[in-house]
Motif scaffolding. Sequence first.
Motif, PDB file in Angstrom:
ATOM      1  N   ALA A 170     -11.329   3.521   1.981  1.00  0.00           N
ATOM      2  CA  ALA A 170     -12.538   2.983   2.101  1.00  0.00           C
ATOM      3  C   ALA A 170     -13.625   3.836   1.570  1.00  0.00           C
ATOM      4  O   ALA A 170     -14.594   3.513   1.095  1.00  0.00           O
ATOM      5  N   VAL A 171     -13.457   5.253   1.773  1.00  0.00           N
ATOM      6  CA  VAL A 171     -14.412   6.227   1.150  1.00  0.00           C
ATOM      7  C   VAL A 171     -14.177   6.009  -0.353  1.00  0.00           C
ATOM      8  O   VAL A 171     -15.092   6.191  -0.993  1.00  0.00           O
ATOM      9  N   ALA A 172     -13.037   5.758  -0.899  1.00  0.00           N
ATOM     10  CA  ALA A 172     -13.087   5.805  -2.168  1.00  0.00           C
ATOM     11  C   ALA A 172     -13.548   4.507  -2.831  1.00  0.00           C
ATOM     12  O   ALA A 172     -14.242   4.406  -3.746  1.00  0.00           O
ATOM     13  N   ALA A 198      -5.532  -1.988   0.981  1.00  0.00           N
ATOM     14  CA  ALA A 198      -5.845  -1.641   2.615  1.00  0.00           C
ATOM     15  C   ALA A 198      -5.311  -2.982   3.359  1.00  0.00           C
ATOM     16  O   ALA A 198      -4.941  -2.799   4.667  1.00  0.00           O
ATOM     17  N   LYS A 199      -5.347  -4.151   2.859  1.00  0.00           N
ATOM     18  CA  LYS A 199      -4.903  -5.325   3.754  1.00  0.00           C
ATOM     19  C   LYS A 199      -3.493  -5.043   4.042  1.00  0.00           C
ATOM     20  O   LYS A 199      -2.978  -5.173   5.230  1.00  0.00           O
ATOM     21  N   LEU A 200      -2.657  -4.593   3.131  1.00  0.00           N
ATOM     22  CA  LEU A 200      -1.230  -4.565   3.217  1.00  0.00           C
ATOM     23  C   LEU A 200      -1.110  -3.420   4.302  1.00  0.00           C
ATOM     24  O   LEU A 200      -0.145  -3.450   5.176  1.00  0.00           O
ATOM     25  N   PRO A 221     -12.256  -2.362  -7.202  1.00  0.00           N
ATOM     26  CA  PRO A 221     -12.240  -2.450  -5.762  1.00  0.00           C
ATOM     27  C   PRO A 221     -11.287  -3.434  -5.149  1.00  0.00           C
ATOM     28  O   PRO A 221     -10.670  -3.112  -4.061  1.00  0.00           O
ATOM     29  N   GLU A 222     -11.047  -4.484  -5.899  1.00  0.00           N
ATOM     30  CA  GLU A 222      -9.890  -5.528  -5.298  1.00  0.00           C
ATOM     31  C   GLU A 222      -8.626  -5.034  -5.269  1.00  0.00           C
ATOM     32  O   GLU A 222      -7.794  -5.159  -4.406  1.00  0.00           O
ATOM     33  N   ALA A 223      -8.235  -3.908  -6.118  1.00  0.00           N
ATOM     34  CA  ALA A 223      -6.998  -3.292  -6.026  1.00  0.00           C
ATOM     35  C   ALA A 223      -6.879  -2.486  -4.663  1.00  0.00           C
ATOM     36  O   ALA A 223      -5.941  -2.443  -3.997  1.00  0.00           O
ATOM     37  N   LEU A 224      -8.129  -1.687  -4.263  1.00  0.00           N
ATOM     38  CA  LEU A 224      -8.184  -1.008  -3.280  1.00  0.00           C
ATOM     39  C   LEU A 224      -8.052  -1.930  -1.795  1.00  0.00           C
ATOM     40  O   LEU A 224      -7.474  -1.541  -0.911  1.00  0.00           O
ATOM     41  N   GLU A 240     -10.680  11.733  -5.830  1.00  0.00           N
ATOM     42  CA  GLU A 240     -10.130  12.479  -4.816  1.00  0.00           C
ATOM     43  C   GLU A 240      -9.484  11.810  -3.720  1.00  0.00           C
ATOM     44  O   GLU A 240      -8.301  12.012  -3.302  1.00  0.00           O
ATOM     45  N   LYS A 241      -9.904  10.852  -3.134  1.00  0.00           N
ATOM     46  CA  LYS A 241     -10.026  10.068  -2.239  1.00  0.00           C
ATOM     47  C   LYS A 241      -8.610   9.273  -2.449  1.00  0.00           C
ATOM     48  O   LYS A 241      -7.796   8.910  -1.621  1.00  0.00           O
ATOM     49  N   ILE A 242      -8.665   8.595  -3.511  1.00  0.00           N
ATOM     50  CA  ILE A 242      -7.410   7.827  -3.978  1.00  0.00           C
ATOM     51  C   ILE A 242      -6.210   8.614  -4.205  1.00  0.00           C
ATOM     52  O   ILE A 242      -5.158   8.430  -3.628  1.00  0.00           O
TER      53      ILE A 242
END
Length: 137
Positions: free
Chosen positions: A43-45, A114-116, A107-110, A59-61
């Motif tokens: 979420a932060v990434a 997150a959904k998974l 952002p769709e990849a993130l 960093e966050k990823i």
Amino acid sequence: MYGPGMNRAVSQYRQSGALAEAQVADPHRLIQMLFEGALERIAVAKGAMQQGNVSLKGEKIGKAIDIVESLRAMLDHKHRPELAGNLDALYAYMTRRLLEGNAQNDPEALDEVAKLLREIKAGWDEIPPEERQRKAG
């Protein structure tokens, strides 16, 4: 479902600042904390990506990938090998998608990862307390 590798998980949480809870958490709670930590970092990434903050995004990823790989390393392939194998492949896919999302500013990849993670976490959260105790003992 998860086996060796708890020390690595605790190490991940030492780095994340949630050390006090990680040191006293039972194995089931520790896995929940890892899911929560990965989701928070994603979420932060995503926010950093949208703001153009490349260093924070990376960093966050990177930290989210570390957590996903910790979850992957902790899988117990001796107990329910088919489930562990499926999760292993899914975690590998998530790592690839996070790397692609970072490289392509996608952002769709993130969101997909997150959904998974939320779906796996929901299943993990539904494990009855008596089953948790049986596996821990």
